[in-house]
Design a protein around this motif. Structure first.
Motif, PDB file in Angstrom:
ATOM      1  N   GLN A 139     -49.829   3.904  22.636  1.00 44.02           N
ATOM      2  CA  GLN A 139     -49.444   3.463  23.991  1.00 44.02           C
ATOM      3  C   GLN A 139     -48.076   2.771  23.919  1.00 44.02           C
ATOM      4  N   ILE A 174     -44.356   1.321  23.857  1.00 40.13           N
ATOM      5  CA  ILE A 174     -43.060   1.739  23.310  1.00 40.13           C
ATOM      6  C   ILE A 174     -43.236   2.847  22.275  1.00 40.13           C
ATOM      7  N   ASP A 196     -52.257   4.717  14.197  1.00 45.02           N
ATOM      8  CA  ASP A 196     -52.632   3.610  15.091  1.00 45.02           C
ATOM      9  C   ASP A 196     -54.078   3.217  14.809  1.00 45.02           C
ATOM     10  N   LEU A 212     -54.598   4.364  11.230  1.00 47.45           N
ATOM     11  CA  LEU A 212     -53.778   3.499  10.376  1.00 47.45           C
ATOM     12  C   LEU A 212     -53.840   2.074  10.887  1.00 47.45           C
ATOM     13  N   ASP A 213     -54.347   1.181  10.038  1.00 42.61           N
ATOM     14  CA  ASP A 213     -54.162  -0.254  10.286  1.00 42.61           C
ATOM     15  C   ASP A 213     -52.981  -0.632   9.401  1.00 42.61           C
ATOM     16  N   VAL A 214     -51.864  -0.997  10.002  1.00 39.21           N
ATOM     17  CA  VAL A 214     -50.643  -1.214   9.205  1.00 39.21           C
ATOM     18  C   VAL A 214     -50.779  -2.352   8.188  1.00 39.21           C
ATOM     19  N   ASN A 251     -43.354   0.416  14.448  1.00 39.76           N
ATOM     20  CA  ASN A 251     -43.385  -0.109  15.816  1.00 39.76           C
ATOM     21  C   ASN A 251     -44.605  -0.987  16.096  1.00 39.76           C
ATOM     22  N   SER A 263     -38.167  -4.826  16.170  1.00 39.69           N
ATOM     23  CA  SER A 263     -38.218  -6.289  16.224  1.00 39.69           C
ATOM     24  C   SER A 263     -38.341  -6.681  17.695  1.00 39.69           C
ATOM     25  N   TYR A 298     -45.114 -15.155  16.691  1.00 41.49           N
ATOM     26  CA  TYR A 298     -44.498 -13.883  17.078  1.00 41.49           C
ATOM     27  C   TYR A 298     -42.990 -13.916  16.838  1.00 41.49           C
ATOM     28  N   LYS A 301     -40.770 -11.674  14.171  1.00 42.07           N
ATOM     29  CA  LYS A 301     -39.722 -10.737  14.593  1.00 42.07           C
ATOM     30  C   LYS A 301     -38.379 -11.085  13.938  1.00 42.07           C
ATOM     31  N   GLY A 356     -35.810  -5.928  24.915  1.00 43.78           N
ATOM     32  CA  GLY A 356     -36.032  -7.042  25.847  1.00 43.78           C
ATOM     33  C   GLY A 356     -37.367  -6.829  26.527  1.00 43.78           C
ATOM     34  N   ILE A 365     -39.938  -4.885  28.288  1.00 43.78           N
ATOM     35  CA  ILE A 365     -40.227  -3.461  28.477  1.00 43.78           C
ATOM     36  C   ILE A 365     -41.642  -3.360  29.031  1.00 43.78           C
ATOM     37  N   THR A 415     -45.025  -2.393  29.288  1.00 41.20           N
ATOM     38  CA  THR A 415     -46.044  -1.757  28.447  1.00 41.20           C
ATOM     39  C   THR A 415     -47.321  -2.581  28.604  1.00 41.20           C
TER      40      THR A 415
HETATM   41  N1  LIG Z   1     -43.068  -4.656  25.519  1.00 43.67           N
HETATM   42  C1  LIG Z   1     -42.079  -5.493  25.285  1.00 43.67           C
HETATM   43  O1  LIG Z   1     -41.535  -6.101  26.230  1.00 43.67           O
HETATM   44  C2  LIG Z   1     -41.576  -5.724  23.874  1.00 43.67           C
HETATM   45  C3  LIG Z   1     -40.435  -6.522  23.713  1.00 43.67           C
HETATM   46  C4  LIG Z   1     -39.929  -6.741  22.437  1.00 43.67           C
HETATM   47  C5  LIG Z   1     -40.545  -6.157  21.335  1.00 43.67           C
HETATM   48  N2  LIG Z   1     -41.657  -5.395  21.511  1.00 43.67           N
HETATM   49  C6  LIG Z   1     -42.256  -4.813  20.290  1.00 43.67           C
HETATM   50  O2  LIG Z   1     -42.407  -3.419  20.459  1.00 43.67           O
HETATM   51  C7  LIG Z   1     -43.537  -2.966  19.721  1.00 43.67           C
HETATM   52  C8  LIG Z   1     -44.467  -2.184  20.639  1.00 43.67           C
HETATM   53  O3  LIG Z   1     -44.857  -3.053  21.689  1.00 43.67           O
HETATM   54  P1  LIG Z   1     -45.618  -2.556  23.009  1.00 43.67           P
HETATM   55  O4  LIG Z   1     -45.133  -3.418  24.110  1.00 43.67           O
HETATM   56  O5  LIG Z   1     -45.559  -1.080  23.126  1.00 43.67           O
HETATM   57  O6  LIG Z   1     -47.108  -3.042  22.608  1.00 43.67           O
HETATM   58  P2  LIG Z   1     -48.543  -2.464  23.011  1.00 43.67           P
HETATM   59  O7  LIG Z   1     -49.503  -3.577  22.737  1.00 43.67           O
HETATM   60  O8  LIG Z   1     -48.513  -1.899  24.369  1.00 43.67           O
HETATM   61  O9  LIG Z   1     -48.762  -1.320  21.931  1.00 43.67           O
HETATM   62  C9  LIG Z   1     -48.883  -1.650  20.571  1.00 43.67           C
HETATM   63  C10 LIG Z   1     -49.565  -0.528  19.806  1.00 43.67           C
HETATM   64  O10 LIG Z   1     -49.710  -0.972  18.443  1.00 43.67           O
HETATM   65  C11 LIG Z   1     -51.042  -0.678  18.025  1.00 43.67           C
HETATM   66  N3  LIG Z   1     -51.443  -1.612  16.964  1.00 43.67           N
HETATM   67  C12 LIG Z   1     -51.736  -2.936  17.080  1.00 43.67           C
HETATM   68  N4  LIG Z   1     -52.115  -3.420  15.887  1.00 43.67           N
HETATM   69  C13 LIG Z   1     -52.049  -2.401  15.006  1.00 43.67           C
HETATM   70  C14 LIG Z   1     -52.311  -2.275  13.611  1.00 43.67           C
HETATM   71  N5  LIG Z   1     -52.774  -3.320  12.884  1.00 43.67           N
HETATM   72  N6  LIG Z   1     -52.112  -1.081  13.010  1.00 43.67           N
HETATM   73  C15 LIG Z   1     -51.698  -0.016  13.737  1.00 43.67           C
HETATM   74  N7  LIG Z   1     -51.450  -0.061  15.055  1.00 43.67           N
HETATM   75  C16 LIG Z   1     -51.627  -1.246  15.680  1.00 43.67           C
HETATM   76  C17 LIG Z   1     -51.889  -0.820  19.281  1.00 43.67           C
HETATM   77  O11 LIG Z   1     -53.145  -0.145  19.164  1.00 43.67           O
HETATM   78  C18 LIG Z   1     -50.971  -0.185  20.324  1.00 43.67           C
HETATM   79  O12 LIG Z   1     -51.128   1.206  20.393  1.00 43.67           O
HETATM   80  C19 LIG Z   1     -44.183  -4.208  19.113  1.00 43.67           C
HETATM   81  O13 LIG Z   1     -43.743  -4.382  17.784  1.00 43.67           O
HETATM   82  C20 LIG Z   1     -43.646  -5.327  19.999  1.00 43.67           C
HETATM   83  O14 LIG Z   1     -43.625  -6.568  19.340  1.00 43.67           O
HETATM   84  C21 LIG Z   1     -42.185  -5.176  22.750  1.00 43.67           C
END
Ligand SMILES: NC(=O)c1ccc[n+]([C@@H]2O[C@H](COP(=O)([O-])OP(=O)(O)OC[C@H]3O[C@@H](n4cnc5c(N)ncnc54)[C@H](O)[C@@H]3O)[C@@H](O)[C@H]2O)c1
Length: 261
Positions: A17, A19, A38, A58-60, A86, A141, A155, A159, A188, A190, A192
């Motif tokens: 899901q 980004i 994921d 995958l659990d990272v 990501n 990041s 957090y 980052k 910034g 986004i 999601t």
């Molecule tokens: N959305 C924003 O505004 C924003 C801003 C800055 C940075 N980010 C970064 O972008 C990245 C994606 O964020 P997003 O907003 O899409 O988040 P999200 O929570 O919508 O999606 C994150 C995804 O990571 C997966 N995930 C979580 N833990 C996991 C693990 N242990 N192993 C594998 N997969 C795992 C989740 O199942 C999910 O599919 C993240 O690193 C987040 O910190 C997001």
């Protein structure tokens, strides 16, 4: 789209899901062959079916899961051109309410996860980089890795570590002639599921108005909107493609001007 990633094999973590999904969709349109990793198996499988690609559990934070993924990539594709780290977790609360377990939970995914991914897939990436154009690692990041924000210490710190890990690896891989470039992307706000959850909290604590929270967030951004996963994906395509062949160790900020003020 013009096949800018034609035939590149790409692994994207956390792509069920948000980004990650946006990056997978955009890279698939550019001709990449993608493996999604994921913890959300149903979400990952559903996206994989939609864009015609592979999803693996995958659990990272698990070394065993990374090893299984590396074995799969090696057997199925014999190479890896791009790794997009990501997957990430956010935790919003003041430091006084962070338990050590909270802190370690965020670090396990956001920091250990990237270390394990880079370490486990280094050989496959280097093999691919040395046999053609350089391989590319893209670490997601955040602007929170550059400037401070209240109530998200674990957090923000994680980052900041991703930012520095990316630069250190860029220099290490260059020094060893591994043919792997490494850069970080700093999104910034986004829209999601992660940000939607954070915004619910901001509405509850009164930091944004309940009647138009998204309008209020947009008004804080110089370009006056909330970003989309595609905004980030377009940066990832550049860093993954050979167009960025002389680019390593940079931090690509994609935030509508948020941290430029
Ligand atoms: N959305 C924003 O505004 C924003 C801003 C800055 C940075 N980010 C970064 O972008 C990245 C994606 O964020 P997003 O907003 O899409 O988040 P999200 O929570 O919508 O999606 C994150 C995804 O990571 C997966 N995930 C979580 N833990 C996991 C693990 N242990 N192993 C594998 N997969 C795992 C989740 O199942 C999910 O599919 C993240 O690193 C987040 O910190 C997001």
């Amino acid at each position: 789209m013009t096949g800018r990633l034609h035939d590149k094999v790409v692994c994207i973590t956390g792509a069920a899901q948000g980004i990650g999904a946006g990056i997978a969709e955009t890279m698939a349109k550019e001709g990449a062959r993608i493996i999604i990793g994921d913890v959300n198996d149903d979400g990952a499988k559903s996206l994989a079916a939609q864009i015609g690609t592979t999803a693996l559990h995958l659990d990272v934070s698990s070394q065993e899961d990374w090893q299984a993924l590396a074995a799969h990539i090696s057997e199925r594709f014999g190479k890896l051109d791009i790794l997009v780290n990501n997957a990430g977790l956010e935790l919003v609360k003041p430091m006084r309410d962070h338990s050590l377990e909270d802190w370690r939970g965020v670090m396990a995914v956001n920091v250990d996860g990237i270390f394990l991914g880079c370490k486990t897939l280094e050989a496959l990436l280097s093999k691919s980089g040395k046999s053609g154009s350089s391989a590319s690692v893209i670490n997601i990041s955040s602007i929170a890795g550059i400037v401070g924000y209240p109530d998200q210490l674990a957090y923000n710190t994680s980052k900041g570590a991703v930012r520095h890990m990316s630069k250190s690896l860029a220099i290490e891989w260059a020094a060893h002639g591994d043919a792997i470039r490494c850069n970080s992307i700093h999104p910034g706000c986004i829209r999601t599921p992660m940000l939607e959850m954070a915004v619910e909290g901001w509405v509850e604590n009164g930091s944004v108005p309940a009647d138009d929270p998204w309008g209020a967030i947009a008004s804080l951004c110089p370009l006056n909107r909330v970003g989309t996963p595609e905004d980030i994906a377009l940066g990832a395509v550049y860093l993954g493609s050979d167009e960025s062949r002389f680019v390593t160790g940079i931090e690509l900020v994609i935030d509508g001007g948020w941290v430029a003020r």
